[in-house]
Design a protein around this motif. Structure first.
Motif, mmCIF file in Angstrom:
data_model
loop_
_atom_site.group_PDB
_atom_site.id
_atom_site.type_symbol
_atom_site.label_atom_id
_atom_site.label_comp_id
_atom_site.label_asym_id
_atom_site.label_seq_id
_atom_site.Cartn_x
_atom_site.Cartn_y
_atom_site.Cartn_z
ATOM 1 N N PRO A 1 0.266 -1.339 0.216
ATOM 2 C CA PRO A 1 -0.056 0.204 -0.025
ATOM 3 C C PRO A 1 0.882 1.319 0.204
ATOM 4 O O PRO A 1 1.869 1.402 0.104
ATOM 5 N N GLU A 2 0.493 2.509 -0.871
ATOM 6 C CA GLU A 2 0.802 3.552 -0.437
ATOM 7 C C GLU A 2 -0.310 4.515 0.939
ATOM 8 O O GLU A 2 -0.266 4.307 1.427
ATOM 9 N N VAL A 3 0.936 5.238 1.849
ATOM 10 C CA VAL A 3 1.078 5.887 2.446
ATOM 11 C C VAL A 3 0.916 6.980 2.512
ATOM 12 O O VAL A 3 1.969 7.827 1.921
ATOM 13 N N MET B 1 -5.874 13.367 -0.257
ATOM 14 C CA MET B 1 -6.762 11.404 -0.373
ATOM 15 C C MET B 1 -7.331 11.486 -1.898
ATOM 16 O O MET B 1 -7.550 10.174 -2.182
ATOM 17 N N ARG B 2 -8.090 11.788 -1.937
ATOM 18 C CA ARG B 2 -8.225 11.866 -3.252
ATOM 19 C C ARG B 2 -8.073 11.448 -4.482
ATOM 20 O O ARG B 2 -7.754 10.655 -5.546
ATOM 21 N N GLN B 3 -6.459 11.731 -4.043
ATOM 22 C CA GLN B 3 -5.465 11.277 -6.175
ATOM 23 C C GLN B 3 -5.400 9.704 -5.324
ATOM 24 O O GLN B 3 -4.533 9.680 -6.402
ATOM 25 N N MET B 4 -4.668 9.056 -4.212
ATOM 26 C CA MET B 4 -4.969 7.756 -3.568
ATOM 27 C C MET B 4 -5.893 7.269 -4.724
ATOM 28 O O MET B 4 -7.626 7.137 -4.981
ATOM 29 N N GLN B 5 -5.600 5.856 -4.435
ATOM 30 C CA GLN B 5 -6.155 4.597 -4.765
ATOM 31 C C GLN B 5 -6.833 4.447 -3.561
ATOM 32 O O GLN B 5 -6.272 4.384 -2.670
ATOM 33 N N SER B 6 -7.692 3.564 -2.976
ATOM 34 C CA SER B 6 -9.073 2.997 -2.751
ATOM 35 C C SER B 6 -8.810 2.495 -1.937
ATOM 36 O O SER B 6 -7.447 1.518 -2.787
ATOM 37 N N ARG B 7 -8.377 2.119 -0.340
ATOM 38 C CA ARG B 7 -7.931 0.562 0.174
ATOM 39 C C ARG B 7 -6.664 1.167 0.649
ATOM 40 O O ARG B 7 -5.949 -0.260 0.716
ATOM 41 N N HIS B 8 -5.792 2.099 0.724
ATOM 42 C CA HIS B 8 -4.305 2.463 0.750
ATOM 43 C C HIS B 8 -4.391 2.596 2.428
ATOM 44 O O HIS B 8 -5.745 2.147 3.282
#
Length: 385
Positions: free
Chosen positions: A17-19, A87-94
């Motif tokens: 995951p990304e953080v 946050m909105r730039q992240m893929q979900s469930r990171h």
């Protein structure tokens, strides 16, 4: 897991995951970022982004000598954009790691959940019980983890005490004392801009550790709390409850006294002064749990000032390892490792991690403590958990 999300273990193809870290203050420098850097080079997480309001905050982390020495060649993506946009730039469930002042936790965590992200957060979770319930319900509805960094749970002495207590070897908890006083220099830090009387206090910021820890060891729930606070001024003249004395009554009638402050002398040894003592009642004799958490049996006198020190080897230290740079060691690292592992694997239930669902009792304590402070130390009874 959604397509493209982290932690797709069922399919046999784990995606690190990304953080995204929200905030860049002292705890990010001292514990969070080095822990994540180590997990990154172990392949447990991928990219790290830090979102802060001030460029100088991010620059200080980029230039931090301890981080450069321990993690040569590693870096993070820095951004000054609003946290909701990041946050909105992240893929979900990171994973979003929340490291902002206490009074901002609810807003940031709810936004992270709305963006379908797992959450790790510094303690305390929230200042109002209803906000904790809202977070827990939203996380449950979305199948997301919200974990709180009560890292004292992962101190070996806490785990030893928990096992022995629950095996009945100490008897039943009756009376206890706890203390954690941070260094005086905290007053000169960014704390003076947010830990003001209307936002937080020494017990809320520090004492919640020991409310959590007594529950963690014994399984008991708190039933009432009273907190006497002394208002004092930061260097910028802002007022805060910088000295607090709390009395927590537990469901079995036991009593825990907790003293907290930003008042431990800068010249005194150790990074702070802290400890927990619990007296218990057995069938034919008493039981005792005594943890001197400040002094860990290490005394150093350096050749250059500041000369005398009592470093804590158990909370967080950089140590040599077989890889490049240095490795973080201690329960500060283990706590973050456990939170990240749980989020990455989708493990939402844990007997060791503090989560929004299993630690709502502490939200009640904190809300009642804040009320008690405003009312001069009146005892506030807690509702049913």
């Amino acid at each position: 897991m959604k397509p493209g999300s982290a932690g797709d273990l069922a399919a046999g193809s784990f995606v690190p995951p990304e953080v995204l870290i929200i905030g860049g203050g002292m705890i990010v420098h001292d514990q969070i970022l080095p822990s994540l850097y180590h997990l990154q080079r172990l392949g447990r997480i991928s990219g790290i982004t830090i979102c802060a309001r001030r460029a100088k905050t991010l620059q200080a982390l980029i230039e931090a000598a301890p981080l450069q020495r321990a993690f040569p060649g590693q870096n993070f993506r820095a951004t000054l954009q609003p946290f909701a946009h990041a946050m909105r730039q992240m893929q979900s469930r990171h994973i979003v790691f929340v490291a902002v002042p206490d009074q901002l936790h609810h807003e940031v965590i709810m936004q992270a959940l709305a963006c379908d992200q797992h959450v790790c957060t510094v303690k305390p979770l929230v200042l109002e019980h209803r906000h904790g319930i809202e977070i827990a319900e939203e996380a449950r509805r979305r199948g997301l983890l919200v974990a709180i960094d009560y890292h004292k749970r992962f101190d070996n002495r806490s785990l030893m005490a928990r096992r022995a207590y629950r095996d009945g070897r100490f008897g039943e908890f009756r009376l206890g004392t706890a203390r954690l006083l941070e260094k005086w220099y905290y007053r000169r830090s960014n704390f003076q801009n947010w830990m003001t009387a209307e936002n937080s206090d020494a017990f809320t910021y520090i004492g919640c550790h020991y409310v959590d820890l007594v529950h963690f060891i014994t399984g008991l729930m708190p039933a009432a709390v009273s907190v006497y606070g002394i208002r004092d001024r930061f260097p910028n003249s802002a007022e805060g409850y910088l000295w607090t004395d709390a009395r927590v009554i537990w469901e079995n009638g036991a009593c825990l006294n907790v003293q907290n402050a930003l008042g431990y002398p800068d010249a005194a040894p150790g990074g702070n002064t802290q400890g927990l003592t619990m007296y218990c009642q057995g069938g034919e004799d008493g039981g005792l749990i005594a943890h001197s958490d400040q002094y860990r049996g290490v005394s150093y006198s350096y050749a250059e000032p500041p000369s005398y020190a009592e470093p804590n080897p158990d909370y967080f230290q950089y140590v040599e390892w077989e890889g490049v740079g240095l490795a973080p060691a201690g329960y500060g690292y283990r706590s973050i490792e456990q939170m990240i592992s749980a989020a990455a694997s989708g493990q939402l239930d844990s007997s060791l991690l503090a989560t929004a669902q299993n630690s709502s009792f502490n939200d009640r304590v904190i809300e009642a403590a804040r009320q008690s402070l405003r009312e001069g130390g009146r005892e506030i009874r807690l509702g049913q958990p």
